[in-house]
Design an enzyme around this catalytic site. Structure first.
Site, PDB file in Angstrom:
ATOM      1  CE  LYS A  11      -4.477  -1.356   0.972  1.00 14.60           C
ATOM      2  NZ  LYS A  11      -4.423  -2.777   1.378  1.00 14.60           N
ATOM      3  CG  ASP A  69      12.172  -6.608  -9.261  1.00 12.54           C
ATOM      4  OD1 ASP A  69      11.711  -6.592  -8.099  1.00 12.54           O
ATOM      5  OD2 ASP A  69      13.029  -7.436  -9.623  1.00 12.54           O
ATOM      6  CB  THR A  70      13.695  -1.416  -6.794  1.00  8.25           C
ATOM      7  OG1 THR A  70      12.708  -0.596  -7.419  1.00  8.25           O
ATOM      8  CG2 THR A  70      14.845  -0.526  -6.330  1.00  8.25           C
ATOM      9  CE1 TYR A 151      20.368  -3.967   1.321  1.00 10.33           C
ATOM     10  CE2 TYR A 151      18.428  -3.856  -0.073  1.00 10.33           C
ATOM     11  CZ  TYR A 151      19.406  -4.587   0.550  1.00 10.33           C
ATOM     12  OH  TYR A 151      19.433  -5.961   0.405  1.00 10.33           O
ATOM     13  CG  ASP A 152      15.566   4.686   1.582  1.00 10.48           C
ATOM     14  OD1 ASP A 152      16.099   4.483   0.469  1.00 10.48           O
ATOM     15  OD2 ASP A 152      14.360   4.947   1.726  1.00 10.48           O
ATOM     16  CE  LYS A 172      13.689   6.563  -1.633  1.00  5.59           C
ATOM     17  NZ  LYS A 172      13.195   5.360  -0.980  1.00  5.59           N
ATOM     18  CG  HIS A 177      15.709   4.179  -7.235  1.00  4.71           C
ATOM     19  ND1 HIS A 177      16.206   4.927  -6.191  1.00  4.71           N
ATOM     20  CD2 HIS A 177      14.924   3.238  -6.657  1.00  4.71           C
ATOM     21  CE1 HIS A 177      15.762   4.447  -5.051  1.00  4.71           C
ATOM     22  NE2 HIS A 177      14.974   3.414  -5.304  1.00  4.71           N
TER      23      HIS A 177
HETATM   24  P1  IMP Z   1      11.051  -4.041  -4.709  1.00  6.56           P
HETATM   25  O1  IMP Z   1      11.395  -4.491  -6.083  1.00  6.56           O
HETATM   26  O2  IMP Z   1      10.441  -2.671  -4.671  1.00  6.56           O
HETATM   27  O3  IMP Z   1      10.294  -5.064  -3.929  1.00  6.56           O
HETATM   28  O4  IMP Z   1      12.427  -3.841  -3.950  1.00  6.56           O
HETATM   29  C1  IMP Z   1      13.320  -4.894  -3.685  1.00  6.56           C
HETATM   30  C2  IMP Z   1      14.111  -4.536  -2.449  1.00  6.56           C
HETATM   31  O5  IMP Z   1      14.945  -3.413  -2.744  1.00  6.56           O
HETATM   32  C3  IMP Z   1      13.224  -4.114  -1.273  1.00  6.56           C
HETATM   33  O6  IMP Z   1      12.967  -5.156  -0.414  1.00  6.56           O
HETATM   34  C4  IMP Z   1      14.046  -3.046  -0.595  1.00  6.56           C
HETATM   35  O7  IMP Z   1      14.837  -3.664   0.375  1.00  6.56           O
HETATM   36  C5  IMP Z   1      14.932  -2.495  -1.676  1.00  6.56           C
HETATM   37  N1  IMP Z   1      14.426  -1.200  -2.138  1.00  6.56           N
HETATM   38  C6  IMP Z   1      13.554  -0.961  -3.154  1.00  6.56           C
HETATM   39  N2  IMP Z   1      13.355   0.349  -3.317  1.00  6.56           N
HETATM   40  C7  IMP Z   1      14.122   0.959  -2.386  1.00  6.56           C
HETATM   41  C8  IMP Z   1      14.328   2.324  -2.050  1.00  6.56           C
HETATM   42  O8  IMP Z   1      13.768   3.263  -2.643  1.00  6.56           O
HETATM   43  N3  IMP Z   1      15.188   2.549  -1.036  1.00  6.56           N
HETATM   44  C9  IMP Z   1      15.827   1.558  -0.362  1.00  6.56           C
HETATM   45  N4  IMP Z   1      15.661   0.279  -0.622  1.00  6.56           N
HETATM   46  C10 IMP Z   1      14.811  -0.028  -1.632  1.00  6.56           C
END
Ligand code: IMP
Length: 195
Positions: A11, A69-70, A151-152, A172, A177
């Site tokens: 959410k 995905d990040t 990881y901020d 931020k 990203h």
């Molecule tokens: P997701 O793809 O958004 O689920 O991100 C995968 C993982 O990357 C998450 O569990 C976070 O630990 C980390 N992550 C994603 N976006 C951020 C961010 O903006 N800041 C810090 N960590 C992030």
């Protein structure tokens, strides 16, 4: 009004992404289409995961949708944790454990360069598109700040001296990203005259 499903059950993420879009686009969560199941995420790249999630929703609910995905890529660790960012310290571990693992591996490491990368997969009228946003920066040796998530607390974006976790969220969200990837996505919709 253009309505697009964001393939996330998170959410907070939904709210964050909604706030980044022009108000002419209606971004809704999975509940809107009655999707409550876990979305599969089995790929080895950010692109593969984002596409897998978007395709799952498109196949099962036949709606315009997107997924993201990040990953955090650290040069001195050969690009890790990368696509494994969410479960770097293990499947049952949390963000604090993940950061501790990174800090241990980065101990006395002179090269601190890293980046967050977000990939968005969009399926619009059956067509697939990918967008990418990158935030360059560095990993500091200890955690600082209480805002944000993941990881901020250990990441300082290039050109700043605060970690993402020390910045107000609105700050931020103007440089991150995820914001950069969403901006490309929103500009693409604009170029197609969707709004
Ligand atoms: P997701 O793809 O958004 O689920 O991100 C995968 C993982 O990357 C998450 O569990 C976070 O630990 C980390 N992550 C994603 N976006 C951020 C961010 O903006 N800041 C810090 N960590 C992030």
């Amino acid at each position: 009004m253009l309505k697009i499903i964001f393939a996330t059950h998170n959410k907070n993420k939904l709210k964050e992404v909604q706030s980044m879009f022009p108000e002419q686009a209606k971004i809704v969560g999975l509940e809107e289409v009655g999707c409550f199941e876990e979305i599969p995420e089995t790929g080895n790249t950010l692109q593969a995961n984002a596409l897998e999630k978007a395709r799952h929703v498109h196949r099962n609910y036949s709606q315009n949708c997107f997924a993201d995905d990040t990953g955090l890529e650290i040069d001195a660790l050969g690009g890790k944790p990368g696509v494994f960012s969410a479960r770097y310290a293990g499947a049952d571990k949390n963000s604090l454990d993940n950061m501790h693992k990174v800090l241990r591996e980065m101990h006395s490491q002179p090269s601190r360069k890293a980046r967050f990368r977000t990939v968005i997969a969009l399926i619009l009228d059956g067509e697939e598109m990918l967008f990418e946003g990158v935030s360059e920066g560095e990993i500091i040796p200890e955690m600082r700040g209480a805002e944000g998530f993941g990881y901020d607390p250990i990441f300082i974006p290039e050109g700043y001296n605060q970690t993402y976790a020390e910045m107000p969220l609105e700050e931020k969200n103007k440089i991150s990203h995820r914001y950069k990837a969403i901006k490309m996505f929103a500009d693409y919709l604009m170029s197609l005259n969707y709004y």
